[in-house]
Enzyme design. Structure first.
Site, PDB file in Angstrom:
ATOM      1  NE  ARG A 121      -2.351   1.353  -4.122  1.00 59.04           N
ATOM      2  CZ  ARG A 121      -2.097   0.509  -5.131  1.00 59.04           C
ATOM      3  NH1 ARG A 121      -2.718  -0.647  -5.223  1.00 59.04           N
ATOM      4  NH2 ARG A 121      -1.206   0.822  -6.042  1.00 59.04           N
ATOM      5  CG  HIS A 126      -2.403   2.104 -10.782  1.00 58.27           C
ATOM      6  ND1 HIS A 126      -2.691   1.543  -9.549  1.00 58.27           N
ATOM      7  CD2 HIS A 126      -2.459   1.072 -11.664  1.00 58.27           C
ATOM      8  CE1 HIS A 126      -2.928   0.238  -9.701  1.00 58.27           C
ATOM      9  NE2 HIS A 126      -2.800  -0.069 -10.974  1.00 58.27           N
ATOM     10  CD  GLU A 155       1.332  -4.343  -9.984  1.00 58.82           C
ATOM     11  OE1 GLU A 155       1.271  -4.466 -11.217  1.00 58.82           O
ATOM     12  OE2 GLU A 155       0.667  -5.035  -9.199  1.00 58.82           O
ATOM     13  CG  ASN A 205       0.001  -4.344  -5.762  1.00 59.46           C
ATOM     14  OD1 ASN A 205      -0.299  -3.932  -4.636  1.00 59.46           O
ATOM     15  ND2 ASN A 205      -0.004  -3.560  -6.832  1.00 59.46           N
ATOM     16  CE1 TYR A 215      -4.749  -9.226  -8.018  1.00 59.84           C
ATOM     17  CE2 TYR A 215      -2.588  -8.201  -8.204  1.00 59.84           C
ATOM     18  CZ  TYR A 215      -3.952  -8.094  -8.039  1.00 59.84           C
ATOM     19  OH  TYR A 215      -4.524  -6.860  -7.885  1.00 59.84           O
ATOM     20  CD  GLU A 271      -3.129  -3.629  -7.239  1.00 55.39           C
ATOM     21  OE1 GLU A 271      -3.137  -4.615  -8.005  1.00 55.39           O
ATOM     22  OE2 GLU A 271      -2.809  -2.487  -7.599  1.00 55.39           O
TER      23      GLU A 271
HETATM   24  C1  FCB Z   1      -2.131  -5.361 -10.944  1.00 53.41           C
HETATM   25  C2  FCB Z   1      -2.486  -3.928 -11.216  1.00 53.41           C
HETATM   26  C3  FCB Z   1      -3.947  -3.613 -11.083  1.00 53.41           C
HETATM   27  C4  FCB Z   1      -4.831  -4.733 -11.586  1.00 53.41           C
HETATM   28  C5  FCB Z   1      -4.382  -6.073 -11.051  1.00 53.41           C
HETATM   29  C6  FCB Z   1      -5.229  -7.241 -11.489  1.00 53.41           C
HETATM   30  O1  FCB Z   1      -0.968  -5.662 -11.626  1.00 53.41           O
HETATM   31  O2  FCB Z   1      -1.788  -3.074 -10.340  1.00 53.41           O
HETATM   32  O3  FCB Z   1      -4.197  -2.401 -11.733  1.00 53.41           O
HETATM   33  O4  FCB Z   1      -4.925  -4.709 -12.947  1.00 53.41           O
HETATM   34  O5  FCB Z   1      -3.045  -6.301 -11.387  1.00 53.41           O
END
Ligand code: FCB
Length: 456
Positions: free
Chosen positions: A74, A118, A163, A298, A300, A364
Site C-alpha cells: 500500500r 495521504h 485517516e 489503522n 495503533y 496499518e
Molecule cells: C498513521 C499515519 C501514518 C503513520 C502512522 C504512524 O496515523 O497514517 O502515516 O504516520 O500513523
C-alpha cells in the site's frame, strides 16, 4: 495459528514520508512542504525533502519487498506530482513515477493498493481554503480520475483517503499537522469536505471500473482506564457516556456517513456549536455513501477516556467537553502509545458488527522503538513482540466471524513520521538517512516467515 487461504499480507507507506525528490519532474508544493519548512512544526526541523529517497530507489525497494515475500504493498500517490497546483491537466512525468512503480510491483507479483490522499494536499488548494473549501472535494475527484486513467488498467485496489479524522482535526483543529490551523469550525468543515471528496471520488472510480474501493480510518476502541486490562469491566454511566461520545467523534463521524449516509446526532450538534451546519448541503450524504467494498483500519492503540466534569473540549476534539483523556496502565512504544494488542480484536469485532455490509482490512499496524544497528543487524525484539501480539488478535477477530481480508504492517521503511520527523522509527526495514542503506530488521525476517507460513 493459520490464516485463511485468501488472507493478504503486506506493508504500507505514504508518499511524503518516503519519496523525497520534492522538486523533481514538475512536482508542485504540498502543505507538508510548507509546514515542515516552517520552524517549530517538526521535531529537529526535519522535512520530507529527501526522506528515504524512494523516488530514485523504488526499484531496489520493490526487490526488498519481494525478498520479504510481501503479497501487497500500500502506497500513496502525491497529488502535487499529478497536479502541481491541484487542478487542471495531469502532469505526465509525475504519473510516470507511479506507472513504473506499479509495473515493478506486478513483475514482483505484489498487488498494489493505491491510496489517493495521504495528507499531501497541493499548497495552491490550501491557499484557496484547503479542505475548509467545498471546491477541494471536487478537485479531489478530478485528481482521482487522472490517477485512475493512468493506473486503472493495472490497479484494482483503491483507497480514497487515509485517516480523514487526522487530516481534519490535527490539520485544522489542534494544528499539530499541516496546514497547522487551529479552529474547531474549520476542522468540522474540513471533515465534511473530506467525506464529500471520498464520496465523489469513489463514485467516479466506480464508473471508471475500479474493482475494490476502500476508506481508510484511524479507528480505536474507546475504553475507560479499567477496561484497558479488563474487557469485561463495566463503566459507570458518566464514563460510558464519555467513551461513547469519543467513539462517535472518532469513528462514527466518518463511517456512519460513508456506510449509512447519515451523521450521528452528536456530530450535527457539535457542528452546530462550531460554525454551524450550513456547509452540509442537500444530497451530500447520499454522495458520501457511495458503495465501497472495505473499510481500511489503522490501529495503533486504544483511546482511553473518562468523565471529566467541567473539562473544556480538547482542540483536536470539538464536542469533547466534559471528557478527560486518560493514560493507560500498559507498556508504551517510543511514541508513548500504550501497547494493548487485544484492543485490535475488540475494535475489529465491533466494526464488523456495526458495519456488516463491508469487509475489513488492517491497513496499518506497527510500532516505533529506538532501534540500533549492531554488526549489520537490528534486533528489534519489542517490535516482533508487538506484531506477534497484534496478529494473534487479528486471528481472534477472524475466528469471531469478522470479515477480515488482510494485514499491512506500518511501515516497510523507517520514514518521516510527520511532526515527529525522523526520530521515530516505524519500519521493519532500517534506513540510515546519511547513506540511504536499508537493513531488514529482525522483525522483517520474522514477518517474512509469518507470510510464508501464512500463520504464527
Ligand atoms: C498513521 C499515519 C501514518 C503513520 C502512522 C504512524 O496515523 O497514517 O502515516 O504516520 O500513523
Amino acid at each position: 495459528m493459520i490464516f485463511p487461504e485468501s488472507f493478504v499480507w503486506g506493508a504500507a507507506t505514504a508518499s511524503y514520508q518516503i519519496e523525497g525528490a520534492v522538486k523533481e519532474d514538475g512536482r508542485g508544493q504540498s502543505i507538508w512542504d510548507t509546514f515542515s519548512h516552517s520552524p517549530g512544526n517538526v521535531a529537529g526541523g526535519d522535512t520530507g525533502d529527501v526522506a528515504c529517497d524512494h523516488y530514485h530507489r523504488y526499484a531496489d525497494d520493490v526487490s526488498l519487498m519481494r525478498e520479504l515475500r510481501l503479497a501487497a504493498y500500500r502506497f500513496s500517490v502525491a497529488w502535487p506530482r499529478v497536479q502541481p497546483d491541484g487542478s487542471g491537466p495531469a502532469n505526465p512525468k509525475g504519473l510516470a513515477f507511479y506507472d513504473m512503480l506499479v509495473d515493478k510491483l506486478l513483475e514482483a507479483e505484489i498487488s498494489p493498493y493505491v491510496t489517493l490522499y495521504h495528507w499531501d494536499l497541493p499548497q495552491a488548494l490550501e491557499e484557496r481554503g484547503g479542505w475548509t473549501d467545498r471546491d477541494t472535494a471536487y478537485r479531489f475527484a478530478e485528481y482521482a480520475e487522472a490517477v485512475h486513467d493512468r493506473l486503472g488498467d493495472r490497479v484494482g485496489h483503491w483507497a480514497t483517503l487515509n485517516e480523514p479524522w487526522v487530516a481534519a482535526f490535527l490539520g485544522y483543529g489542534n494544528g499539530v499537522h499541516a496546514p497547522g490551523r487551529r479552529d474547531p469550525a474549520s476542522a468540522m468543515r474540513a471533515a465534511h469536505h473530506l467525506l464529500l471528496g471520498h464520496g465523489l471520488a469513489a463514485r467516479r472510480l466506480r464508473e471508471l471500473g475500479a474493482q475494490e474501493l476502500m476508506l481508510v480510518v484511524n479507528s480505536a476502541p474507546v475504553l475507560t482506564p479499567a477496561q484497558v486490562n479488563d474487557p469485561e469491566a463495566v463503566a459507570g454511566p458518566a464514563d460510558a457516556a464519555a467513551a461513547h461520545r469519543i467513539h462517535t467523534l472518532l469513528t462514527r463521524q466518518f463511517l456512519d456517513p460513508a456506510i449509512y449516509g447519515r451523521y450521528p446526532e452528536e456530530v450535527l450538534e457539535t457542528a452546530e456549536r462550531n460554525g454551524g451546519t450550513g456547509h452540509i448541503k442537500d444530497g451530500d450524504l447520499e454522495t458520501i455513501a457511495a458503495p465501497i467494498e472495505q473499510i481500511g483500519v489503522n490501529y495503533y492503540n486504544p483511546c482511553v477516556v473518562e468523565a471529566g466534569p467541567g473539562e473544556p473540549a480538547d482542540a483536536a476534539w470539538p464536542g469533547s467537553e466534559g471528557v478527560r483523556f486518560a493514560g493507560a496502565d500498559a507498556p508504551t512504544t517510543a511514541m508513548g502509545w500504550p501497547i494493548v494488542p487485544d484492543g485490535l480484536s475488540r475494535l475489529l469485532i465491533r466494526l464488523s458488527r456495526d458495519y456488516p455490509q463491508v469487509g475489513l482490512m488492517v491497513t496499518e499496524n506497527g510500532a516505533a522503538f529506538d532501534d540500533v544497528v549492531e554488526n549489520g543487524r537490528v534486533h528489534d525484539a519489542d517490535r516482533v513482540s508487538y506484531l506477534d501480539g497484534h496478529l494473534r488478535e487479528v486471528h481472534r477477530a477472524i475466528e469471531a466471524g469478522a470479515d477480515l481480508r488482510g494485514y499491512l504492517v506500518w511501515s516497510l521503511l523507517d520514514n518521516f513520521e510527520w511532526a515527529e520527523g525522523y526520530r521515530r522509527r516505524f519500519g521493519i526495514v532500517h534506513v540510515d538517512y546519511s547513506t540511504q542503506a536499508r537493513v531488514p530488521k529482525d522483525s522483517a525476517l520474522w514477518y517474512r516467515d509469518v507470510i510464508v507460513r501464512n500463520g504464527l
